[in-house]
Scaffold this motif. Structure first.
Motif, PDB file in Angstrom:
ATOM      1  N   UNK A 275      24.418  -8.896 -13.384  1.00 28.52           N
ATOM      2  CA  UNK A 275      25.149  -9.181 -13.007  1.00 28.52           C
ATOM      3  C   UNK A 275      25.134  -9.064 -11.237  1.00 28.52           C
ATOM      4  N   UNK A 276      24.621  -8.207 -10.704  1.00 30.54           N
ATOM      5  CA  UNK A 276      24.549  -8.057  -9.742  1.00 30.54           C
ATOM      6  C   UNK A 276      23.081  -8.518  -9.078  1.00 30.54           C
ATOM      7  N   UNK A 277      22.633 -10.033  -8.467  1.00 27.94           N
ATOM      8  CA  UNK A 277      21.144 -10.427  -8.710  1.00 27.94           C
ATOM      9  C   UNK A 277      20.578  -9.475  -7.326  1.00 27.94           C
ATOM     10  N   UNK A 278      20.611  -8.644  -6.522  1.00 27.30           N
ATOM     11  CA  UNK A 278      20.254  -8.455  -5.172  1.00 27.30           C
ATOM     12  C   UNK A 278      18.972  -7.605  -6.012  1.00 27.30           C
ATOM     13  N   UNK A 279      17.905  -7.581  -4.984  1.00 26.22           N
ATOM     14  CA  UNK A 279      17.110  -7.375  -4.794  1.00 26.22           C
ATOM     15  C   UNK A 279      17.070  -6.153  -4.144  1.00 26.22           C
ATOM     16  N   UNK A 280      16.858  -4.990  -4.161  1.00 25.60           N
ATOM     17  CA  UNK A 280      16.620  -3.740  -2.938  1.00 25.60           C
ATOM     18  C   UNK A 280      16.167  -4.315  -1.655  1.00 25.60           C
ATOM     19  N   UNK A 281      14.643  -4.842  -1.966  1.00 14.74           N
ATOM     20  CA  UNK A 281      14.476  -5.602  -0.512  1.00 14.74           C
ATOM     21  C   UNK A 281      14.691  -6.727   0.322  1.00 14.74           C
ATOM     22  N   UNK A 282      15.985  -7.142  -0.395  1.00 12.33           N
ATOM     23  CA  UNK A 282      16.372  -7.956   0.467  1.00 12.33           C
ATOM     24  C   UNK A 282      17.797  -7.822   1.151  1.00 12.33           C
ATOM     25  N   UNK A 283      18.345  -6.607   1.357  1.00 15.70           N
ATOM     26  CA  UNK A 283      19.085  -5.881   1.695  1.00 15.70           C
ATOM     27  C   UNK A 283      19.029  -4.371   2.661  1.00 15.70           C
ATOM     28  N   UNK A 284      17.735  -4.061   2.082  1.00 14.69           N
ATOM     29  CA  UNK A 284      17.217  -2.502   2.570  1.00 14.69           C
ATOM     30  C   UNK A 284      16.451  -3.265   4.168  1.00 14.69           C
ATOM     31  N   UNK A 285      16.113  -4.128   4.981  1.00 11.94           N
ATOM     32  CA  UNK A 285      15.564  -4.398   5.918  1.00 11.94           C
ATOM     33  C   UNK A 285      16.292  -5.211   7.141  1.00 11.94           C
ATOM     34  N   UNK A 286      17.001  -5.058   8.404  1.00  8.40           N
ATOM     35  CA  UNK A 286      17.745  -5.413   8.660  1.00  8.40           C
ATOM     36  C   UNK A 286      17.311  -6.688   9.276  1.00  8.40           C
ATOM     37  N   UNK A 287      16.357  -7.008   9.720  1.00  8.95           N
ATOM     38  CA  UNK A 287      15.537  -8.339  10.047  1.00  8.95           C
ATOM     39  C   UNK A 287      15.436  -9.317   9.173  1.00  8.95           C
ATOM     40  N   UNK A 288      15.798  -9.113   8.113  1.00  9.06           N
ATOM     41  CA  UNK A 288      15.730  -9.972   6.968  1.00  9.06           C
ATOM     42  C   UNK A 288      17.094  -9.962   6.354  1.00  9.06           C
ATOM     43  N   UNK A 289      18.408  -9.251   7.184  1.00  5.21           N
ATOM     44  CA  UNK A 289      19.452  -9.633   6.823  1.00  5.21           C
ATOM     45  C   UNK A 289      19.987 -10.534   7.592  1.00  5.21           C
ATOM     46  N   UNK A 290      19.063 -10.400   9.310  1.00  7.50           N
ATOM     47  CA  UNK A 290      19.395 -10.759  10.297  1.00  7.50           C
ATOM     48  C   UNK A 290      18.495 -12.648   9.538  1.00  7.50           C
ATOM     49  N   UNK A 291      18.293 -12.831   9.353  1.00 10.92           N
ATOM     50  CA  UNK A 291      17.432 -13.973   8.720  1.00 10.92           C
ATOM     51  C   UNK A 291      18.824 -14.772   7.378  1.00 10.92           C
ATOM     52  N   UNK A 292      19.052 -13.529   7.052  1.00 11.95           N
ATOM     53  CA  UNK A 292      19.535 -14.560   5.739  1.00 11.95           C
ATOM     54  C   UNK A 292      20.827 -14.722   6.331  1.00 11.95           C
ATOM     55  N   UNK A 293      21.817 -14.461   7.748  1.00  9.49           N
ATOM     56  CA  UNK A 293      23.023 -14.358   7.568  1.00  9.49           C
ATOM     57  C   UNK A 293      22.957 -15.639   8.296  1.00  9.49           C
TER      58      UNK A 293
END
Length: 455
Positions: free
Chosen positions: A27-45
């Motif tokens: 129901x909430x398919x988000x791996x913790x590794x995807x949201x824990x790194x600000x550089x990955x967050x920037x890449x996702x945005x």
């Protein structure tokens, strides 16, 4: 299959998406590794914006892909990729780009009796430059980010897969600004125009071309849709202002050593690294050291000089300055290369004029990913440096091993030049550096004869 699933889910109504999440128990398919790194967050945005997705879509797609990855399979694929050698890559790219304009060609050389070809597109006017670094005129035209790229569904899917695999493998990705080359002129010295991009733009577009090519070679052939999109012909390669042309510099370092009763007469020691498997490009390949992206840190105009990048990379990759490694932490110093912050070896090298000599030996465009390459030669003629600091030189995490070679060992250097484990840009820097060192090294060198041509 994953891309088809992502596309179907993207086009589905919200109720269908919710039903799919319920059926898969996610129901909430988000791996913790995807949201824990600000550089990955920037890449996702960045990916959401340039793929035309709604905010959060890239995060969900990358998380779904991450959950389906098998680390052992990725490691096995890495082993297969490492078996594709420099010569195979160069040959494949020469076949892909058969039509090269007059006087442009791939850098090739005869090293004594060894024939060598690289993937570096160059021109006779770009070779044997012997241009002192620090005097180059690379002009920053704007510090604003480049115009947005537009990714179709296939390109966006590859970008999402790259992020998922990078998270699984622990590849370091830091969204720092990069210089992009807009134009180049080597007549009477090095001059050109630069703009600014960001690393995620490069990592999720042009940097994907190398893996696509190598995977095609490991499987015995296949299509290259990303290359067909981003770098389809030599005209595109040479049209610098119309594409993202990131790149950097790398240098052959030659440190003078005194005569030694065990080693022999006075010489220069040359340093060669084997790149770590955790770096973004040229992983597990031989390269000269230092090697780094051409990028600003705090002073966008002053950092545009190739010499600024090389000095910074020496501090980071040879002299242990973790505080200027942007993969370790944020850069908070107003002037990270201020004399008061320098390592002891760098402070000694810069204390008197002439102790540290840096020359740009050539220029080329690497067909692997379209990068610009400024190979250089760094020479320290004063034996006192190696006597004082040779024991403290140590490569950082970007290298898995560090080797040394004597400039009096012609046979071993000939074998080194013929090693197919090189990165193409590393081999380019080695050969052009050795050619220049043969001219200025005097009795300290006994180097193979190197004659280049462009094919």
């Amino acid at each position: 299959m994953q891309q088809l699933l992502d596309t179907a889910l993207d086009q589905a109504p919200a109720a269908v998406k919710d039903r799919f999440a319920a059926l898969t128990g996610d129901a909430n398919p988000v791996d913790d590794r995807v949201v824990s790194d600000p550089n990955i967050t920037a890449a996702l945005e960045w990916l959401d914006e340039h793929a035309g997705w709604e905010p959060g879509a890239a995060r969900r797609k990358v998380s779904r892909r991450l959950s389906g990855l098998d680390l052992r399979q990725l490691q096995d694929r890495g082993t297969r990729r490492s078996r594709v050698n420099q010569r195979e890559v160069a040959d494949a790219l020469q076949r892909y780009y058969p039509d090269r304009p007059d006087d442009y060609g791939c850098y090739s050389a005869r090293v004594d009796d060894t024939e060598i070809t690289t993937s570096i597109l160059t021109h006779p006017a770009w070779l044997d430059l012997d241009s002192p670094l620090g005097a180059e005129q690379l002009r920053l035209t704007s510090s604003l980010p480049d115009s947005p790229a537009v990714l179709d569904a296939e390109a966006a899917g590859h970008a999402a897969q790259r992020l998922a695999e990078g998270l699984e493998l622990g590849t370091k990705l830091v969204n720092m600004p990069l210089y992009r080359l807009l134009g180049i002129d080597t007549a009477g010295g090095i001059s050109g125009a630069l703009g600014v991009s960001h690393f995620v733009h490069y990592a999720l577009t042009m940097d994907l071309l190398e893996a696509e090519l190598v995977d095609a070679l490991t499987s015995g052939g296949g299509s290259l849709p990303l290359r067909d999109r981003h770098l389809p012909n030599i005209a595109t390669v040479l049209d610098l202002s119309a594409r993202l042309c990131a790149g950097g510099t790398l240098a052959l370092c030659a440190f003078a050593r005194p005569a030694d009763p065990f080693r022999g007469p006075a010489d220069y020691v040359l340093l060669v690294q084997e790149r770590s498997g955790h770096v973004v490009n040229a992983a597990r390949r031989l390269a000269v050291i230092p090697k780094g992206f051409h990028q600003p840190v705090t002073d966008y105009r002053a950092d545009a000089k190739i010499a600024a990048t090389l000095r910074r990379e020496m501090e980071e990759e040879l002299f242990g300055r973790d505080d200027i490694d942007n993969t370790v932490g944020h850069q908070r110093a107003a002037d990270p290369m201020h004399p008061s912050r320098m390592s002891e070896p760098m402070r000694w090298l810069t204390a008197e004029p002439g102790r540290l000599r840096m020359e740009c030996t050539a220029f080329g465009l690497n067909l692997v990913s379209g990068n610009y390459e400024f190979p250089a030669l760094i020479v320290v003629d004063d034996e006192e440096f190696w006597t004082r600091y040779g024991g403290v030189i140590e490569a950082n995490w970007e290298s898995s091993t560090l080797r040394q070679y004597s400039t009096l060992d012609r046979d071993l250097l000939t074998d080194l030049a013929g090693d197919v484990a090189w990165s193409n840009e590393g081999l380019f820097a080695l050969l052009e550096g050795l050619r220049r060192l043969n001219q200025i090294g005097g009795d300290r060198v006994n180097l193979p004869t190197i004659e280049w041509e462009t094919r």
